[in-house]
Design an enzyme around this catalytic site. Structure first.
Site, PDB file in Angstrom:
ATOM      1  N   GLN A 229      86.361 -20.854 -62.937  1.00 28.70           N
ATOM      2  CA  GLN A 229      85.317 -20.628 -61.937  1.00 28.70           C
ATOM      3  C   GLN A 229      83.926 -20.988 -62.443  1.00 28.70           C
ATOM      4  O   GLN A 229      82.990 -20.187 -62.381  1.00 28.70           O
ATOM      5  CB  GLN A 229      85.330 -19.160 -61.487  1.00 28.70           C
ATOM      6  CG  GLN A 229      86.526 -18.769 -60.683  1.00 28.70           C
ATOM      7  CD  GLN A 229      86.445 -19.310 -59.276  1.00 28.70           C
ATOM      8  OE1 GLN A 229      85.347 -19.481 -58.725  1.00 28.70           O
ATOM      9  NE2 GLN A 229      87.570 -19.593 -58.676  1.00 28.70           N
ATOM     10  N   ASP A 230      83.786 -22.194 -62.967  1.00 26.84           N
ATOM     11  CA  ASP A 230      82.474 -22.713 -63.366  1.00 26.84           C
ATOM     12  C   ASP A 230      81.903 -22.116 -64.642  1.00 26.84           C
ATOM     13  O   ASP A 230      80.775 -22.416 -64.995  1.00 26.84           O
ATOM     14  CB  ASP A 230      81.434 -22.533 -62.255  1.00 26.84           C
ATOM     15  CG  ASP A 230      81.576 -23.586 -61.189  1.00 26.84           C
ATOM     16  OD1 ASP A 230      82.400 -24.479 -61.389  1.00 26.84           O
ATOM     17  OD2 ASP A 230      80.864 -23.510 -60.191  1.00 26.84           O
ATOM     18  N   ALA A 231      82.652 -21.246 -65.317  1.00 28.78           N
ATOM     19  CA  ALA A 231      82.120 -20.744 -66.589  1.00 28.78           C
ATOM     20  C   ALA A 231      82.175 -21.870 -67.611  1.00 28.78           C
ATOM     21  O   ALA A 231      82.910 -22.846 -67.437  1.00 28.78           O
ATOM     22  CB  ALA A 231      82.938 -19.562 -67.060  1.00 28.78           C
TER      23      ALA A 231
ATOM     24  N   SER B 204      85.804 -27.950 -61.703  1.00 31.52           N
ATOM     25  CA  SER B 204      84.505 -27.978 -61.016  1.00 31.52           C
ATOM     26  C   SER B 204      84.231 -29.346 -60.411  1.00 31.52           C
ATOM     27  O   SER B 204      83.213 -29.521 -59.762  1.00 31.52           O
ATOM     28  CB  SER B 204      83.393 -27.649 -62.002  1.00 31.52           C
ATOM     29  OG  SER B 204      83.712 -26.493 -62.733  1.00 31.52           O
TER      30      SER B 204
ATOM     31  N   ARG C 122      83.724 -31.061 -55.560  1.00 39.47           N
ATOM     32  CA  ARG C 122      82.272 -31.275 -55.447  1.00 39.47           C
ATOM     33  C   ARG C 122      81.893 -32.749 -55.544  1.00 39.47           C
ATOM     34  O   ARG C 122      80.783 -33.126 -55.200  1.00 39.47           O
ATOM     35  CB  ARG C 122      81.554 -30.486 -56.526  1.00 39.47           C
ATOM     36  CG  ARG C 122      81.805 -29.018 -56.292  1.00 39.47           C
ATOM     37  CD  ARG C 122      81.172 -28.173 -57.316  1.00 39.47           C
ATOM     38  NE  ARG C 122      81.743 -26.839 -57.192  1.00 39.47           N
ATOM     39  CZ  ARG C 122      81.851 -25.986 -58.161  1.00 39.47           C
ATOM     40  NH1 ARG C 122      81.393 -26.311 -59.346  1.00 39.47           N
ATOM     41  NH2 ARG C 122      82.379 -24.812 -57.956  1.00 39.47           N
TER      42      ARG C 122
END
Lengths: 600, 381
Positions: free
Chosen positions: A217-219, A397, A401
């Site tokens: 989750q984007d960490a 990620s 996107r």
């Protein structure tokens, strides 16, 4: 007949509007009229509006006549050889400035190849469609627009050298990044803005892979070695100030270490950093709630200073102390006077922030994330040539996107780092990807940027080739140290006896309506009760009248104010908020009567 | 009753019947049938909700969470053959609040067997359903000042398209108070019963223009559609009571999306069905997934009292037994004051009151209580 307005004032009418406009524009191009004169024909109102006022945003465009740009190759070579200036192009009638109104009646081509006879103007460069900050995103034409907008927004939050005289300033809540670097992949705008002189980020080696699930989750995963070498280190500044206020009756605040007699005197321990003048010395290491500026104020009410009162001279303590949960070193002190002539003391406190789990980072492509894990360098994945990444970015990620520019920057950055030359990533005008790939290939690397890597913990070779390269990363101003908050017990509100609100005051985190619903939905009845018992109280209910009675524990007596002594009074545990509700109902003239029933 | 009910008394009759017919169809042996019954009983038992489960809150959350993702577009057009219908969250709010006047009422008119496959007959019926106003069937209005009356010249071509026969006397249909209406072949004359001024006559003319002459009231548009292998008529505007009286309309299948009309004409069970179908439609449209049982619960609650009640402070929420529960929802002062005037007693049986008082809520783990049967004789000693 078309009305003509000049700077919003009616000045006359013209017979042939088009001809009139044409002649005005021609004269402007000849230099007979100011270059900032703009006009527009409003066909609905049948009026021409001319503007020479200041404050309009105007922008330069190349004039096009009969589908041909007025800017010739001759002009360009002259410009390159510094034989003419840009302003001369304007006086020559090659370039002119349009405002928003005049743009309305122009047809502007983005590229010279798109020109048709209908076009009136040509953009100087297609990249003028971007603004100052969005031009800082490299290879933005390879990314989706929403992400590029986000990317430019994130750059505004990035730490850097925000002002070169920051040491002399008293800004609230600012940080300065240590060891900031020039971006390896830059754009034309970086040159225009002198970005090299006050950069806002650092070049890091980024591997795109997952690592132990700590970059979900984007960490992002960070290399502790990089942090130890100074990655993302910053200094946080916060000013504190105290003013000697004047009160009626000639009374005044006094900045000095408070006397022990002062009302509200803290412990000596908390005043230990103060010098004679009542201000903490420069270099003092302050802990939370330590006093920075000692101050006393005169008593709040003049009535307290009665003739025979010994409290007359007693002053109130009103020192400025470090905020709850903060610490720092006194950096600079200013003693001055403010507009009202009061003595003003400002103390700037500095705190070095070393990257920790929870700090926020971002690339320039709208890919932001929070540090999820800091890994010892020996546990980081390693390439054949012995390179360990500084940062590991999650591949998840990317697909949704569609920030291809992020990936191209990795390749471009890698090429730049290996060749030792900066790569131009200007949107629409960048060094082409295939060239970069060829250069990589020429230096003995895979042209797609991947490398064989080994697991740092087990030494095993990863089956997949890992995409790795250099990127420019920003440390954003949101740091956990300023945000983390938890409490077990603490201050409560006077009225409701529930915990106070707000991190700064050490308040609680509210478990709200909807959170409550979750407990209910799970049937966690007793857990819910426990979660909400922060304000529980025992009330004594008169069984006769149902109102609250009194239990006098000193005399061991129970009585009801309305029914007297001879009644049963029973203790009941309820929330204080409910007791408050009963009291408020009584104040409305409503008689809330509690009927008690045995639980068993 | 046969053995089936005694064997599995917990199973509802409908399930038992279905299993019986299926077992006959598949020719199950007695042993297999027994196994099937055991399996059915087990599955049925598993599907039951345990006592103390907070179904209300779970339903609310099951609607609330997807509600946050719903797009807020009010209208939805998909081509010419569609009518504008309130969709998404606004429609869901309309349904659950049981709004008296929904924004886009609609009726799906099904037709009797003899008409339903004949496009021409459908068109005729469709036209006859649409509310026709006087101004739509006349060439124009004029005020005859000498006779002090309003004259409307009939447009026979238009009359024909609306399916109004020439000899049909429109005069009798114009229901405006205080006027005499006369009709000749080409003219309708409207004269006020009492003497009026010209100005009043003008106002009357504007009123007469909108006089209802033909069709079904409140039906503003009609749209014949092909659905499956038959034709149906979709109407904008709802007047179920009158539409069912039109010849050729199938009274068994015609449905309205207006809850109150459905409840009045077809009864409360039908209204419950409409609530479920309409809510389901919105959820499906938005591409969301809410279990039907949540919808069923809501529909049941809304119709349980025999009349459609919305989930508002005027509907079921306002009828909660507990004063504190009502006060915690909306308009607390009103509820507290009326409760004090009538001397209401709150037995504190429900969730929210107990949360307010910091007592264990009577749900889930808070529901079971220790019951001690005291020996009365010993207790007396």
């Amino acid at each position: 007949m078309t009305d003509v307005f000049m700077n919003e004032k009616f000045i006359g009418t013209v017979e042939n509007a088009d001809q009139f406009i044409q002649s005005i524009i021609e004269k402007r191009r000849e230099g007979k009229f100011p270059s900032t004169l703009n006009l527009n024909l409003d066909q609905k109102q049948d009026a021409i509006f001319m503007q020479t006022t200041k404050g309009r945003a105007v922008r330069p465009l190349i004039i096009v006549e009969n589908g041909k740009s007025k800017l010739t190759d001759a002009h360009i070579t002259k410009l390159k050889n510094d034989e003419i200036t840009f302003d001369e192009l304007v006086t020559e009638g090659v370039v002119e400035y349009l405002d928003a109104l005049e743009e309305e009646m122009s047809l502007i081509a983005l590229d010279e190849n798109d020109l048709t006879p209908e076009h009136t103007h040509l953009e100087i460069s297609p990249l003028t469609i971007l603004g100052v900050i969005s031009s800082l995103v490299p290879y933005a034409n390879y990314g989706s627009s929403s992400r590029m907008i986000r990317g430019s927004k994130l750059q505004k939050q990035g730490l850097g050298l925000y002002r070169s005289n920051f040491l002399l300033r008293m800004d609230t809540d600012v940080s300065v990044l240590h060891y900031s670097q020039k971006p390896l992949v830059n754009t034309f705008m970086h040159k225009i803005l002198d970005f090299d002189k006050n950069p806002g980020g650092q070049n890091v080696v980024v591997a795109i892979m997952s690592y132990e699930g700590y970059n979900m989750q984007d960490a992002i995963i960070l290399n502790r070695g990089s942090i130890d070498r100074g990655f993302g280190r910053s200094t946080y500044f916060r000013p504190y100030e105290a003013e000697e206020l004047r009160y009626s009756g000639g009374l005044i605040d006094n900045i000095k270490t408070p006397d022990k007699e002062s009302k509200g005197y803290r412990t000596e321990q908390e005043y230990r950093h103060l010098e004679k003048d009542g201000i903490a010395y420069t270099g003092a290491k302050l802990g939370e709630e330590d006093v920075i500026i000692g101050k006393t104020s005169p008593p709040r009410f003049l009535g307290e200073m009665g003739d025979f009162s010994i409290t007359a001279s007693i002053r109130r303590e009103s020192s400025v102390a470090l905020k709850h949960g903060e610490l720092g070193i006194v950096d600079m002190t200013i003693i001055t006077e403010n507009e009202e002539g009061n003595r003003l003391v400002q103390v700037r406190v500095r705190d070095t922030r070393i990257v920790e789990v929870g700090d926020k980072f971002a690339s320039r492509h709208g890919q932001k994330g929070v540090a999820g894990l800091i890994v010892p360098p020996e546990d980081m994945p390693i390439t054949v040539s012995g390179v360990t990444p500084d940062l590991i970015f999650s591949p998840h990620s990317l697909p949704s996107r569609m920030t291809m520019s992020h990936l191209i920057e990795v390749i471009a950055g890698k090429t730049a780092a290996l060749t030792g030359e900066y790569v131009d990533g200007t949107t629409f005008d960048a060094q082409p990807e295939h060239e970069l790939r060829e250069m990589l290939h020429g230096m003995g690397f895979r042209d797609n940027g991947t490398e064989t890597m080994y697991n740092g913990q087990t030494g095993e070779r990863y089956q997949a080739k890992i995409f790795i390269g250099n990127m420019y990363y920003l440390k954003l101003k949101h740091m956990v140290a300023n945000k983390m908050h938890a409490r077990a017990s603490g201050r409560i509100q006077l009225l409701t006896r529930q915990p106070i609100e707000g991190r700064g005051k050490g308040g609680g985190l509210r478990l709200g309506e909807m959170e409550k619903d979750c407990f209910v939905a799970h049937g966690a009845s007793l857990l819910l009760k426990e979660r909400f018992d922060s304000d529980k109280t025992t009330v004594h209910v008169c069984e006769k009248c149902g109102m609250l009675g009194v239990v006098d524990t000193f005399r061991n007596k129970k009585f009801c104010p309305t029914c007297g002594n001879n009644v049963d009074i029973t203790a009941v545990e309820v929330s204080y908020a409910f007791k408050l509700l009963l009291d408020e109902l009584k104040s409305l003239g409503v008689y809330p009567r509690l009927g008690l029933e045995s639980k068993y | 009753m046969s053995t089936k009910t005694t064997d599995y008394p917990a199973l509802p009759e409908q399930l038992v019947d279905e299993l019986e017919s299926l077992s006959k169809e598949r020719k199950l042996t007695a042993d297999e049938k027994k196994k099937a019954y055991a399996l059915l009983a087990e599955t049925y038992d598993k599907a039951k909700i345990s006592p103390g489960e907070a179904i209300g809150i779970i339903t609310a959350e099951s609607f609330g969470e997807p509600g946050t993702q719903m797009t807020l577009n009010v209208f939805h057009f998909a081509g010419v053959s569609e009518m504008s219908v309130t969709a998404g969250l606004p429609r869901l709010i309309e349904i659950f609040d049981a709004t008296k006047a929904p924004k886009t009422p609609q009726i799906e008119v099904y037709l009797e067997a003899k008409y339903k496959k004949n496009p021409n007959a459908i068109k005729k019926i469709a036209v006859s359903l649409k509310e026709t106003k006087l101004e739509e069937v006349v060439k124009g209005f004029s005020i005859n000042a000498s006779k002090m009356r309003i004259e409307a010249r009939l447009d026979h071509a238009k009359l024909k398209t609306f399916g109004i026969k020439g000899n049909m006397i429109l005069a009798n249909r114009i229901k405006v108070r205080g006027v005499f209406v006369n009709q000749t072949k080409t003219l309708i004359a409207i004269k006020p019963k009492v003497k009026t001024t010209l100005g009043e006559l003008y106002h009357l003319k504007e009123k007469i223009k909108l006089a209802f002459v033909h069709g079904v009231k409140n039906i503003t548009h009609v749209l014949p559609l092909k659905k499956g292998d038959e034709y149906i008529i979709l109407t904008a505007g709802s007047n179920l009571k009158d539409i069912l009286q039109v010849d050729g309309v199938d009274t068994m299948r015609t449905r309205s999306n207006d809850l109150y009309q459905t409840a009045k004409v077809y009864g409360i069970e039908a209204a419950r069905q409409v609530i479920m179908e309409e809510a389901e439609k919105v959820i499906q449209n938005q591409g969301l997934d809410v279990d039907v049982r949540h919808i069923m619960l809501l529909a049941d609650v809304m119709t349980a009292k025999g009349a459609v009640k919305g989930i508002t402070r005027f509907g079921i929420t306002g009828e909660k037994a507990s004063v504190l529960a009502r006060a915690s929802f909306e308009t607390p002062l009103k509820h507290l004051v009326t409760a004090s005037l009538t001397g209401e007693i709150d037995p504190l049986n429900s969730v929210i009151e107990n949360v307010m008082m910091n007592q264990p809520i009577p749900l889930g783990t808070g529901l079971p209580d220790l019951v001690v049967r005291m020996d009365k004789k010993k207790a007396k000693k």
